[in-house]
Design an enzyme around this catalytic site. Structure first.
Site, PDB file in Angstrom:
ATOM      1  N   HIS A  74       7.545 -16.347  -9.001  1.00  0.00           N
ATOM      2  CA  HIS A  74       6.482 -15.806  -9.870  1.00  0.00           C
ATOM      3  C   HIS A  74       6.165 -16.743 -11.027  1.00  0.00           C
ATOM      4  CE1 HIS A  74       7.333 -11.317  -8.930  1.00  0.00           C
ATOM      5  NE2 HIS A  74       7.586 -12.075  -7.898  1.00  0.00           N
ATOM      6  N   ASP A 104      12.939   3.367 -16.178  1.00  0.00           N
ATOM      7  CA  ASP A 104      13.818   4.437 -15.698  1.00  0.00           C
ATOM      8  C   ASP A 104      13.397   4.926 -14.321  1.00  0.00           C
ATOM      9  OD1 ASP A 104      15.915   4.958 -17.595  1.00  0.00           O
ATOM     10  OD2 ASP A 104      14.324   5.454 -19.004  1.00  0.00           O
ATOM     11  N   GLU A 127       9.163   9.379 -15.904  1.00  0.00           N
ATOM     12  CA  GLU A 127      10.259   8.432 -15.619  1.00  0.00           C
ATOM     13  C   GLU A 127      11.376   9.059 -14.802  1.00  0.00           C
ATOM     14  OE1 GLU A 127      11.928   7.005 -19.326  1.00  0.00           O
ATOM     15  OE2 GLU A 127      11.641   8.939 -20.283  1.00  0.00           O
ATOM     16  N   CYS A 133       4.010   1.929 -19.056  1.00  0.00           N
ATOM     17  CA  CYS A 133       4.635   1.289 -20.219  1.00  0.00           C
ATOM     18  C   CYS A 133       5.970   0.626 -19.897  1.00  0.00           C
ATOM     19  CB  CYS A 133       4.806   2.291 -21.359  1.00  0.00           C
ATOM     20  SG  CYS A 133       5.906   3.647 -20.930  1.00  0.00           S
TER      21      CYS A 133
HETATM   22  C1  PEP Z   1      10.744   3.210 -19.298  1.00  0.00           C
HETATM   23  O1  PEP Z   1      11.683   3.920 -18.965  1.00  0.00           O
HETATM   24  O2  PEP Z   1      10.032   2.592 -18.494  1.00  0.00           O
HETATM   25  C2  PEP Z   1      10.402   3.020 -20.725  1.00  0.00           C
HETATM   26  C3  PEP Z   1       9.278   2.452 -21.085  1.00  0.00           C
HETATM   27  O3  PEP Z   1      11.249   3.417 -21.660  1.00  0.00           O
HETATM   28  P1  PEP Z   1      12.702   2.824 -21.962  1.00  0.00           P
HETATM   29  O4  PEP Z   1      12.760   1.432 -21.413  1.00  0.00           O
HETATM   30  O5  PEP Z   1      12.826   2.908 -23.445  1.00  0.00           O
HETATM   31  O6  PEP Z   1      13.615   3.793 -21.257  1.00  0.00           O
HETATM   32 MG    MG Z   2      12.670   5.310 -20.224  1.00  0.00          MG
END
Ligand code: PEP
Ligand code: MG
Length: 588
Positions: A192, A468, A444, A515
């Site tokens: 990548h 997650d 998640e 996210c």
């Molecule tokens: C996720 O779980 O993708 C997330 C954005 O939150 P964190 O990494 O804080 O668990």
């Molecule tokens: Mg998370």
């Protein structure tokens, strides 16, 4: 002169001083300037003091229940002052001019090799204690370093990056106006990062196997990205040839500036708007987010507020912090996630009686299943109310969105909404004006993904937390290295889940973003755009490159690619298809 040969993946010849980045050891190593030495020493000392405070607290807690175990922590506290540990790491920082993380890691390795040789099993077992302590020191060092871009920001103008491995999300954060080229131990032509290098027009050689061990930080290096040669300590002739060829190359600085696209929002080559927000952990990161061109804050991990040792954060303090963030970003939205801590982290605070007015958090965040995130908040209504009141009070100072982590079903969302309603009613009774705040859910947990249509009916927005979600969908604990290779964002199951959630949101006409770290990898983000996503939240340093890649790619091509990919059977096939297509799509 030494000559190493790998695979040239992005043409061009550059020279520069080597900066070494080691990712696999979970500690980044890089050369620091002499002016930065005092700062690194200060970070090291602060990490020691934070570690000491944490160990004293843990010891106190353990001593109450299991006095015989408290000695373990006494031993670690003693080690913390051992001249072979922190002072030796400080000396390494001074003499080798390396960052504190790396110095600590190196001292640990020395320790380990000595302990491995001793016959006494008791002494050998102490390696575990040292590892534990070193892990704590590194965790506390991480607190004030947010991104590799920060780590790499103190570089001279002409550096070349030599890494064992350079993941796209790290590569996306490197300041390519200062780093002129790179070479990695790992990789192939379809790696990548190799594709990214071509897109950035940064000369690169990959697949060198041991370059990061053989090249010393600060050595002069020439990288020839066409032939695949890397020259260490080059002759005058090689250097002169490099300089000649470099002059003919387009300026990388210009290229990177183009990538940042000023304050323009991101758009694909065929004019589809893509929203790019920032994920941040510390309120101060707001500046970096704005600078990087984020349209808003897509995820603020509020539990990092608690990561500081020291006094509890009460309602007024939280209010001030949230208000500052909202005002700082207004009128752009700020999405604040309620605390995502687990039971152990909370228990350690309860036992210290610190929780009357707020929460404090001392230990590393974990990703364990159990009472965590919103589930935990719902079992501690008195504490949850403090955060909700602070948020609602702050909401009139900007554009707030509240998002709940670790939700597994509609019941929890309803309970949480009721709590928000109760907090708002209480504030209204005291004469506060409380605007309506959009409430969202982080998708998640697989159960939330499968009920995304039901959640979408009652939520104002969804955001897919793939970090997650991948681990729970694939039953892969990333911390367990025996299976961490199975942690695969391109597993067909993950792509299907993403599509399912996107459709659920679309049917109920609510916004959906993604996210997780996946968004920081431009190749994966391209595919996600093809799967229909239009909003992402990512680490600020990755935004400029995401914009650049989007500008060079058509959304209809991405959609065609996504359709093809969804018919494939394995993550490996998907990755190969994606890499081949990404190369064609974004590299003109
Ligand atoms: C996720 O779980 O993708 C997330 C954005 O939150 P964190 O990494 O804080 O668990
Ligand atoms: Mg998370």
């Amino acid at each position: 002169m030494q000559r190493l040969t790998g695979i040239g993946v992005s043409p061009g010849v550059v020279s520069g001083r080597a900066v070494i980045l080691i990712q696999r050891a979970q500690a980044l190593r890089y050369q620091i300037s002499s002016a930065r030495v005092p700062l690194e020493l200060k970070r090291l000392e602060e990490s020691r003091e934070r570690s000491r405070q944490q160990l004293v607290d843990i010891r106190e807690r353990v001593a109450r229940r299991r006095p015989e175990m408290a000695a373990l922590f006494d031993a670690q506290l003693l080690m913390l002052d051992d001249p072979m540990l922190v002072p030796r790491a400080a000396e390494t920082v001074r003499t080798q001019r390396v960052n504190a993380e790396w110095a600590v890691q190196q001292v640990f390795q020395e320790f380990r090799s000595v302990l491995d040789d001793v016959a006494d099993p008791y002494l050998r077992e102490r390696t575990g204690d040292v590892a534990d302590l070193v892990g704590r020191l590194k965790m506390n060092l991480r607190r004030d370093v947010t991104t590799p871009r920060d780590l790499l920001s103190a570089l001279d103008e002409s550096s070349v990056l030599i890494a064992d491995e350079l993941t796209p999300s790290i590569a996306a954060q490197v300041d390519w106006t200062k780093v002129r080229g790179f070479a990695t131990d790992a990789g192939s032509r379809t790696y990548h990062t190799a594709i990214l290098a071509r897109s950035l027009e940064v000369p690169a050689v990959v697949g060198l196997h041991s370059a990061s061990a053989r090249i010393q930080a600060g050595e002069l290096v020439v990288i020839d990205g066409a032939s695949g040669d890397v020259f260490v300590d080059p002759t005058e002739e090689v250097l002169a040839r490099a300089a000649r060829q470099d002059e003919e190359r387009p300026s990388v600085a210009g290229n990177a500036a183009r990538g940042a696209s000023g304050g323009r929002p991101a758009t694909t080559a065929d004019g589809v708007r893509i929203r790019l927000d920032a994920n941040i952990e510390f309120p101060d990161d707001l500046v970096a987010a704005r600078y990087a061109g984020a349209e808003g804050i897509g995820l603020y991990r509020s539990e990092f507020l608690l990561a500081d040792t020291g006094a509890a954060i009460d309602e007024d303090q939280q209010y001030e912090i949230y208000r500052g963030m909202l005002e700082g970003m207004a009128p752009a939205p700020v999405t604040i996630r309620t605390f995502d801590v687990d039971e152990d982290q909370l228990a350690s605070q309860l036992s210290r009686g610190r929780l009357a007015g707020g929460w404090v958090l001392n230990e590393a965040r974990t990703s364990r299943q159990g009472l965590r995130g919103l589930r935990l908040s719902l079992t501690r209504p008195e504490l949850f109310q403090v955060q909700l009141r602070a948020l609602l009070r702050a909401s009139r100072h900007g554009n707030l969105r509240i998002v709940f982590p670790f939700v597994s079903g509609v019941d929890e969302l309803r309970d949480a909404r009721r709590m928000v309603g109760a907090a708002a009613a209480e504030l209204a009774r005291h004469g506060e004006v409380v605007p309506r705040v959009p409430i969202g859910v982080v998708i998640e947990i697989p159960a939330a993904a499968y009920t995304a249509d039901l959640l979408a009916k009652e939520a104002d927005f969804l955001t897919i937390g793939t970090n997650d979600l991948i681990q729970y969908c694939l039953a892969v604990d990333r911390a367990d290295e025996r299976v961490s290779g199975l942690y695969e964002p391109l597993h067909p199951a993950i792509l299907r889940v993403v599509v399912m959630v996107r459709r659920a949101a679309a049917r109920h006409r609510i916004p959906v973003s993604l996210c997780g770290e996946m968004a920081s990898d431009p190749a994966l983000m391209t595919l996600l755009v093809g799967l229909g996503l239009r909003e992402f939240s990512m680490t600020p340093g990755a935004i400029a490159m995401a914009k650049q890649v989007l500008e060079g790619t058509r959304s209809d091509d991405m959609r065609t690619l996504a359709r093809r990919v969804l018919r494939l059977t394995t993550a490996g096939e998907i990755e190969a298809e994606l890499m081949a297509a990404f190369g064609r799509l974004s590299l003109k």
